[in-house]
Write a protein that holds these residues in place. Sequence first.
Motif, PDB file in Angstrom:
ATOM      1  N   LEU A  35      -0.455   6.372  -5.748  1.00 19.80           N
ATOM      2  CA  LEU A  35      -0.374   4.787  -5.851  1.00 19.80           C
ATOM      3  C   LEU A  35      -1.080   3.538  -5.547  1.00 19.80           C
ATOM      4  O   LEU A  35      -2.104   4.038  -4.179  1.00 19.80           O
ATOM      5  CB  LEU A  35       0.604   4.854  -4.532  1.00 19.80           C
ATOM      6  CG  LEU A  35       1.496   3.436  -4.298  1.00 19.80           C
ATOM      7  CD1 LEU A  35       2.652   2.992  -5.720  1.00 19.80           C
ATOM      8  CD2 LEU A  35       2.198   3.226  -3.235  1.00 19.80           C
ATOM      9  N   VAL A  87      -2.351   0.302  -4.517  1.00 19.86           N
ATOM     10  CA  VAL A  87      -1.646  -1.004  -3.718  1.00 19.86           C
ATOM     11  C   VAL A  87      -2.547  -2.812  -4.161  1.00 19.86           C
ATOM     12  O   VAL A  87      -3.556  -2.403  -3.919  1.00 19.86           O
ATOM     13  CB  VAL A  87      -1.086  -1.167  -2.007  1.00 19.86           C
ATOM     14  CG1 VAL A  87      -0.909  -2.143  -1.682  1.00 19.86           C
ATOM     15  CG2 VAL A  87      -0.900   0.151  -1.712  1.00 19.86           C
ATOM     16  N   LEU A  89       2.566  -0.881  -6.404  1.00 24.70           N
ATOM     17  CA  LEU A  89       2.794  -1.636  -5.644  1.00 24.70           C
ATOM     18  C   LEU A  89       2.373  -2.818  -5.637  1.00 24.70           C
ATOM     19  O   LEU A  89       0.549  -2.789  -5.600  1.00 24.70           O
ATOM     20  CB  LEU A  89       2.744  -1.001  -4.469  1.00 24.70           C
ATOM     21  CG  LEU A  89       3.851  -1.977  -3.401  1.00 24.70           C
ATOM     22  CD1 LEU A  89       5.145  -1.691  -4.188  1.00 24.70           C
ATOM     23  CD2 LEU A  89       3.227  -0.727  -2.163  1.00 24.70           C
ATOM     24  N   ARG A 104       5.525  -0.988  -9.853  1.00 25.90           N
ATOM     25  CA  ARG A 104       7.288  -1.113  -8.094  1.00 25.90           C
ATOM     26  C   ARG A 104       6.685  -2.729  -7.397  1.00 25.90           C
ATOM     27  O   ARG A 104       5.501  -3.183  -7.433  1.00 25.90           O
ATOM     28  CB  ARG A 104       7.447  -0.715  -7.308  1.00 25.90           C
ATOM     29  CG  ARG A 104       7.512   0.721  -7.285  1.00 25.90           C
ATOM     30  CD  ARG A 104       7.184   2.108  -7.000  1.00 25.90           C
ATOM     31  NE  ARG A 104       6.745   2.782  -7.775  1.00 25.90           N
ATOM     32  CZ  ARG A 104       7.172   4.511  -7.002  1.00 25.90           C
ATOM     33  NH1 ARG A 104       7.289   4.640  -5.430  1.00 25.90           N
ATOM     34  NH2 ARG A 104       6.887   5.667  -7.752  1.00 25.90           N
ATOM     35  N   GLY A 127       2.171  -2.829   2.412  1.00 22.09           N
ATOM     36  CA  GLY A 127       1.694  -1.021   1.368  1.00 22.09           C
ATOM     37  C   GLY A 127       1.487  -0.211   1.720  1.00 22.09           C
ATOM     38  O   GLY A 127       2.854   0.754   1.536  1.00 22.09           O
ATOM     39  N   HIS A 148       5.454   1.424   2.737  1.00 23.20           N
ATOM     40  CA  HIS A 148       5.930   1.408   2.238  1.00 23.20           C
ATOM     41  C   HIS A 148       5.538   2.949   1.270  1.00 23.20           C
ATOM     42  O   HIS A 148       6.039   3.780   1.103  1.00 23.20           O
ATOM     43  CB  HIS A 148       6.336   0.330   1.211  1.00 23.20           C
ATOM     44  CG  HIS A 148       6.645   0.880  -0.722  1.00 23.20           C
ATOM     45  ND1 HIS A 148       8.281   1.094  -0.140  1.00 23.20           N
ATOM     46  CD2 HIS A 148       6.187   1.512  -1.590  1.00 23.20           C
ATOM     47  CE1 HIS A 148       8.919   0.839  -1.314  1.00 23.20           C
ATOM     48  NE2 HIS A 148       7.502   1.299  -1.731  1.00 23.20           N
ATOM     49  N   ALA A 194      11.300  -3.381  -1.019  1.00 16.45           N
ATOM     50  CA  ALA A 194      11.023  -2.870  -2.052  1.00 16.45           C
ATOM     51  C   ALA A 194      12.062  -3.564  -3.636  1.00 16.45           C
ATOM     52  O   ALA A 194      13.200  -3.293  -3.173  1.00 16.45           O
ATOM     53  CB  ALA A 194      10.171  -2.183  -2.271  1.00 16.45           C
TER      54      ALA A 194
END
Length: 258
Positions: A9, A11, A38, A63, A80, A83, A256
């Motif tokens: 992921l 961020v 993200l 996202r 972030g 999440h 989110a």
Amino acid sequence: MVEPPGPVLVVVPTYDERENLGPAVARLHAALPDADVLVVDDASPDGTGELADALAAADERVRVLHRSGKDGLGAAYLDGFRHALTGEHQVVVEMDADGSHAPEDLPALLAALTDADVVLGSRYVPGGRVVNWPWHRELLSRGGNLYSRLALGVPLRDITGGYRVYRRTVLEQLHLDSVASQGYCFQVDMAWRALQAGFRVSEVPITFTERERGASKMSGGIVAEALWRVTCWGLSHRLGRDIPQRPAGPVTEGAAHG
């Protein structure tokens, strides 16, 4: 390419980055097609959040986390990270939206996780470089890194850099709720905590390119905060009063969208 140890992921915090976000995400997915993104937007008045929503609607890999206002880089990254820990991602990346961090460098950062828990994209190790930065900005950056290295007694050459990769286990074990730093001081704080907690931190050379569009968020207040906090951490370390490291508490999912 060496496969990362699980889903990734990336961020990307944003504030007034409408011109830069789309190209940054496109370059990222060209370099690393399987990565999720993200976008953490601080209610950008220029419509960056709306653009991020449109990107998310068109691509399931994107996202969006909408925050209520501009609350600083550190707070955006912490939201972030929280999440990220609600999902299955095993690797979490910090990357700027302004084009200064080349997504093409990310595979090398991920490959370095073979022997590290945190990997810093470094401008100041052999092979790293800075492009199109005014001399005074580079001098400030190099000076801040030198001061941090000496004050904290760490070997890292670019502890203030914001392009970096964390294993999930690092974020799970650091006490994120106690992190209050902002600006590039946040980056020093996180690397310092990781070292104190016994994690392996390494550096990989990157090319940092000054943004072509938009304005830098750097300010004198950010620099002053960093100098003050680093000085306090260095003194505390020498007195045996390091930042306490406790396992993070239960993680709750943020609001989110996308």
